[in-house]
Design a protein around this motif. Structure first.
Motif, mmCIF file in Angstrom:
data_model
loop_
_atom_site.group_PDB
_atom_site.id
_atom_site.type_symbol
_atom_site.label_atom_id
_atom_site.label_comp_id
_atom_site.label_asym_id
_atom_site.label_seq_id
_atom_site.Cartn_x
_atom_site.Cartn_y
_atom_site.Cartn_z
ATOM 1 N N LEU A 382 0.807 -1.172 -0.207
ATOM 2 C CA LEU A 382 0.065 -0.079 -0.037
ATOM 3 C C LEU A 382 0.822 1.222 0.017
ATOM 4 O O LEU A 382 0.496 2.355 -0.759
ATOM 5 C CB LEU A 382 -1.014 -0.025 1.293
ATOM 6 C CG LEU A 382 -1.964 0.932 1.309
ATOM 7 C CD1 LEU A 382 -3.082 1.074 0.217
ATOM 8 C CD2 LEU A 382 -2.614 1.165 2.740
ATOM 9 N N ASP A 383 2.282 1.142 0.660
ATOM 10 C CA ASP A 383 2.716 2.158 0.683
ATOM 11 C C ASP A 383 4.274 1.951 1.059
ATOM 12 O O ASP A 383 4.316 0.884 1.641
ATOM 13 C CB ASP A 383 2.446 3.491 1.693
ATOM 14 C CG ASP A 383 3.114 4.886 1.490
ATOM 15 O OD1 ASP A 383 3.971 4.895 0.442
ATOM 16 O OD2 ASP A 383 2.555 5.681 2.239
ATOM 17 N N CYS A 384 5.346 2.574 0.872
ATOM 18 C CA CYS A 384 6.461 1.963 1.277
ATOM 19 C C CYS A 384 7.563 3.175 0.961
ATOM 20 O O CYS A 384 7.382 4.009 0.463
ATOM 21 C CB CYS A 384 7.107 0.909 0.359
ATOM 22 S SG CYS A 384 7.270 1.211 -1.435
ATOM 23 N N LEU A 549 -13.117 -4.699 -0.365
ATOM 24 C CA LEU A 549 -12.591 -3.527 -1.161
ATOM 25 C C LEU A 549 -11.953 -2.514 -0.208
ATOM 26 O O LEU A 549 -11.979 -2.419 1.043
ATOM 27 C CB LEU A 549 -13.326 -2.845 -1.813
ATOM 28 C CG LEU A 549 -14.488 -3.763 -2.749
ATOM 29 C CD1 LEU A 549 -15.622 -3.608 -2.353
ATOM 30 C CD2 LEU A 549 -14.438 -2.973 -4.193
ATOM 31 N N MET A 550 -10.731 -1.969 -0.928
ATOM 32 C CA MET A 550 -10.168 -0.730 -0.249
ATOM 33 C C MET A 550 -9.635 0.369 -1.177
ATOM 34 O O MET A 550 -9.172 -0.031 -2.211
ATOM 35 C CB MET A 550 -8.965 -1.113 0.560
ATOM 36 C CG MET A 550 -7.985 -0.172 1.320
ATOM 37 S SD MET A 550 -6.531 -0.877 2.154
ATOM 38 C CE MET A 550 -7.398 -1.736 3.542
ATOM 39 N N LEU A 551 -9.724 1.319 -0.935
ATOM 40 C CA LEU A 551 -9.214 2.410 -1.633
ATOM 41 C C LEU A 551 -7.673 2.752 -1.293
ATOM 42 O O LEU A 551 -7.237 3.085 -0.156
ATOM 43 C CB LEU A 551 -9.980 3.967 -1.214
ATOM 44 C CG LEU A 551 -9.237 5.018 -2.004
ATOM 45 C CD1 LEU A 551 -9.464 5.101 -3.663
ATOM 46 C CD2 LEU A 551 -10.105 6.619 -1.311
ATOM 47 N N VAL A 552 -6.908 2.273 -2.467
ATOM 48 C CA VAL A 552 -5.546 2.124 -2.336
ATOM 49 C C VAL A 552 -4.763 3.323 -2.862
ATOM 50 O O VAL A 552 -3.577 3.627 -2.955
ATOM 51 C CB VAL A 552 -4.922 0.962 -2.696
ATOM 52 C CG1 VAL A 552 -5.301 -0.135 -2.082
ATOM 53 C CG2 VAL A 552 -5.239 0.681 -4.221
ATOM 54 N N GLU A 553 -5.287 4.194 -3.818
ATOM 55 C CA GLU A 553 -4.936 5.509 -4.106
ATOM 56 C C GLU A 553 -5.893 6.491 -4.405
ATOM 57 O O GLU A 553 -7.179 6.078 -4.869
ATOM 58 C CB GLU A 553 -4.128 5.280 -5.517
ATOM 59 C CG GLU A 553 -3.344 6.445 -6.020
ATOM 60 C CD GLU A 553 -2.159 6.182 -6.964
ATOM 61 O OE1 GLU A 553 -2.183 6.981 -7.877
ATOM 62 O OE2 GLU A 553 -1.551 5.437 -6.642
ATOM 63 N N LYS A 595 -7.994 4.466 -7.313
ATOM 64 C CA LYS A 595 -7.694 3.223 -7.347
ATOM 65 C C LYS A 595 -8.333 2.370 -6.100
ATOM 66 O O LYS A 595 -7.934 2.601 -4.858
ATOM 67 C CB LYS A 595 -6.216 2.883 -7.445
ATOM 68 C CG LYS A 595 -5.468 3.582 -8.801
ATOM 69 C CD LYS A 595 -3.928 3.336 -8.839
ATOM 70 C CE LYS A 595 -3.173 4.123 -10.257
ATOM 71 N NZ LYS A 595 -1.923 3.871 -10.463
ATOM 72 N N VAL A 596 -8.951 1.306 -6.462
ATOM 73 C CA VAL A 596 -9.679 0.524 -5.393
ATOM 74 C C VAL A 596 -9.182 -0.853 -5.632
ATOM 75 O O VAL A 596 -9.374 -1.485 -6.794
ATOM 76 C CB VAL A 596 -11.117 0.736 -5.596
ATOM 77 C CG1 VAL A 596 -11.821 -0.269 -4.554
ATOM 78 C CG2 VAL A 596 -11.404 2.096 -5.209
ATOM 79 N N ILE A 597 -8.700 -1.783 -4.619
ATOM 80 C CA ILE A 597 -8.623 -2.953 -4.673
ATOM 81 C C ILE A 597 -9.803 -3.845 -4.435
ATOM 82 O O ILE A 597 -10.380 -3.448 -3.646
ATOM 83 C CB ILE A 597 -7.485 -3.374 -3.736
ATOM 84 C CG1 ILE A 597 -6.139 -3.264 -4.220
ATOM 85 C CG2 ILE A 597 -7.592 -4.857 -3.246
ATOM 86 C CD1 ILE A 597 -5.496 -4.050 -5.425
ATOM 87 N N LYS A 598 -9.971 -4.698 -5.298
ATOM 88 C CA LYS A 598 -11.003 -5.683 -5.002
ATOM 89 C C LYS A 598 -10.680 -7.158 -4.966
ATOM 90 O O LYS A 598 -10.312 -7.511 -5.846
ATOM 91 C CB LYS A 598 -12.076 -5.405 -6.367
ATOM 92 C CG LYS A 598 -13.499 -6.480 -6.070
ATOM 93 C CD LYS A 598 -14.146 -6.426 -7.502
ATOM 94 C CE LYS A 598 -13.531 -7.231 -8.500
ATOM 95 N NZ LYS A 598 -14.753 -7.102 -9.851
#
Length: 602
Positions: A382-384, A549-553, A595-598
């Motif tokens: 998700l971030d780094c 789901l998650m909003l990743v950007e 950007k949403v992960i599903k």
């Protein structure tokens, strides 16, 4: 929802003898300005409308007085003495006589219970056991089923875990307690396990909770769910919130057809980082680090309902017991009451490396631990930072015997080893997806915020090397070389790692302002991953399966389900659209592309 931080800190400091944690106790009531914030919300709620949740022992006592005879049952970890004292004080104010019948007086002798439990607890020094195969009633003497109300009293109450076993034709009041609060109470030694008068070391109590208590109590809760008249939340030592079962059923049904988000909770750890402390408001920032966020580890998450500002949490399994068909759709027959996908954060940002580890094969976890599915994982970055990495797969020239010898020598001597002689290291970039089917050697390196997308089991980590460090209590963490070598797949090495264990994104749909990216998972994974990328909005069909789901950007998105339910979600918030929702629309309400992960079942 916005919560007054000063009030939270006061609540936290009020009960240090009852709960050992630096995390705040969820407030019983919303304070400050209500409304969805633009940032990550640590107390997501499902509104029920006015007049649905009642607060205080006095209001519950009024209900009991009208009913005259009740069964007050509940999960393990309830402070039963406090509940009884608070209610008795209310009855005293009205000069009413009460016949209290305590379920604990009908428990079998401790020695008998210990003998019944022992086969499911594994070795004394092991963190694992096997899920219990007996029932809650097996802990009690037959006399518990022979109790009858005494007409000489104004009120008759059976109180304690298992009260519904008394068999009275009386309303059941059920007291739930969140799993994180049970653990905080356990660590403070303010509670103990079912049928055990003595406290033990926390890891021993947790093992018994996980493999025995929670198994029995979940089944008991499922058995009596349709008989419960009142559901109450007992996580606050000095007050209680409660609601009628019909309102709970309506709330669960609404969630099961639209969208839900569980209440996350957070834990520090030996390798923990600073990303969540820096980016998530409302957490106690005085902790040394935060290692995990239980975003959606549903055996230990709850759903929070709200009415008139009053909050009430029920364990997630409640919705699975009542609405699993709505949640899982065409996969309900396979998974039953077990929600199969989990999301969690592993925070190593400005932190350390996770242990070098692997997870059990399916037959191994079934035969040894009684689980139905195993811990097949992925790491979504998700971030780094610029130097982040992931350890994954073996070097081409791996010699299993040499590797084991090096691990065992390190364990015996406390000397560090050069793990990269044996395990590959890969640079990690934002939005990478690393595939970790069971048996794969792996670790998240420092510098990451990992979104772990996985099958639901979550405690079966076989650590082989932990960088010769101590945990936050100054103790070495358990190393499980024998278990690991019973499961390691040494064919996952060399070039095969890059080919098979690092997902290769593929654009499978595109239109102006939109594309759908497939991030293929491993053949062993029973779930798959897509990423929806859009400038304005996109509509998605559930195809009778559940989407996580998650909003990743991006900053925020607005979700609208086919029934008209609308909910806004911020960056990094996990939410679930059940199969029964049918379809949903996501609208980008922030700047830039969303950007949403599903994740979904194959």
């Amino acid at each position: 929802m916005n919560i007054d931080t000063i009030e939270l800190k006061q609540q936290q400091l009020t009960y240090p003898q009852l709960r050992k944690t630096q995390q705040y106790l969820m407030p019983a009531r919303l304070t400050g300005n209500s409304g969805q914030p633009n940032g990550y919300d640590i107390y997501p709620v499902a509104p029920l409308g006015a007049g649905k949740i009642f607060t205080g022992f006095d209001t519950l006592a009024d209900y009991i007085i009208k009913t005259k005879a009740v069964l007050i049952d509940g999960f393990g970890g309830v402070f039963w003495d406090k509940v009884q004292q608070q209610l008795q004080s209310c009855f005293n104010d009205k000069d009413l006589s009460v016949n209290w019948i305590y379920t604990e007086t009908f428990l079998k002798p401790t020695g008998e219970i210990d003998a019944l439990v022992k086969p499911f607890l594994g070795a004394d020094d092991s963190v694992w056991g096997t899920k219990a195969t007996f029932d809650l009633i097996d802990l009690f003497e037959p006399a518990i089923e022979q109790q009858v109300p005494d007409a000489k009293f104004d009120i008759n109450i059976v109180i304690g875990t298992g009260a519904a076993l008394a068999g009275w034709a009386s309303p059941i009041i059920y007291l739930d307690v969140p799993k994180n609060e049970i653990q905080f109470r356990m660590r403070a030694r303010s509670i103990t396990n079912l049928g055990n008068a003595k406290v033990a070391e926390p890891f021993q109590m947790y093992k018994r909770f996980y493999f025995v208590d929670w198994v029995l109590l979940n089944q008991h809760k499922k058995n009596i769910l349709n008989r419960i008249a009142v559901m109450a939340d007992a996580q606050w030592p000095e007050t209680i919130n409660w609601m009628y079962q019909q309102d709970l059923e309506a709330g669960l049904d609404q969630l099961s057809r639209s969208v839900l988000r569980v209440r996350p909770w957070f834990e520090p750890g030996a390798w923990g980082g600073q990303w969540m402390k820096e980016h998530i408001d409302g957490l106690n920032k005085d902790v040394v680090n935060l290692a995990w966020s239980f975003e959606l580890i549903v055996p230990e998450n709850g759903l929070v309902f709200e009415s008139d500002g009053n909050l009430l949490e029920v364990s997630f399994d409640t919705i699975m017991f009542s609405n699993n068909q709505h949640i899982l759709g065409k996969h309900a027959a396979r998974f039953g009451d077990e929600f199969p996908i989990r999301f969690d954060f592993l925070d190593t940002y400005k932190g350390g490396n996770l242990s070098i580890q692997c997870h059990p094969a399916l037959n191994y976890i079934q035969e040894n631990f009684g689980e139905n599915i195993t811990q097949d994982e992925t790491y979504y970055i998700l971030d780094c930072d610029d130097n982040a990495n992931v350890y994954l797969g073996f070097q081409e020239d791996i010699d299993p015997s040499d590797f084991r010898l090096a691990l065992e020598e390190s364990q015996e001597t406390g000397k560090a080893i050069d793990i990269e002689e044996y395990v590959q290291i890969h640079n990690a970039k934002k939005h990478d997806l690393f595939l970790i089917p069971n048996g794969t050697v792996h670790s998240a390196g420092a510098g990451n915020l990992v979104l772990e997308i996985s099958a639901t089991p979550y405690i079966f980590t076989f650590k082989m090397y932990d960088w010769v460090r101590l945990d936050l209590d100054g103790k070495p963490r358990p190393i499980n070389i024998e278990h690991a070598f019973n499961n390691l797949d040494f064919s996952r090495k060399g070039d095969k790692v890059q080919q098979e264990l690092i997902s290769k994104p593929q654009v499978i749909e595109s239109a102006p302002g939109y594309q759908l990216v497939h991030l293929p998972t491993h053949a062993d994974h029973f779930y798959d991953v897509h990423r929806l990328e859009f400038d304005s909005s996109v509509t998605v069909n559930t195809d009778n399966t559940c989407h996580v789901l998650m909003l990743v950007e991006g900053q925020t998105i607005l979700l609208q389900t086919a029934d008209g339910t609308q909910k806004q979600f911020a960056y990094a918030e996990t939410f679930v659209v059940p199969a029964a929702a049918g379809s949903y629309k996501l609208t980008n309400t922030g700047s830039g592309r969303a950007k949403v992960i599903k994740a979904f079942l194959k």
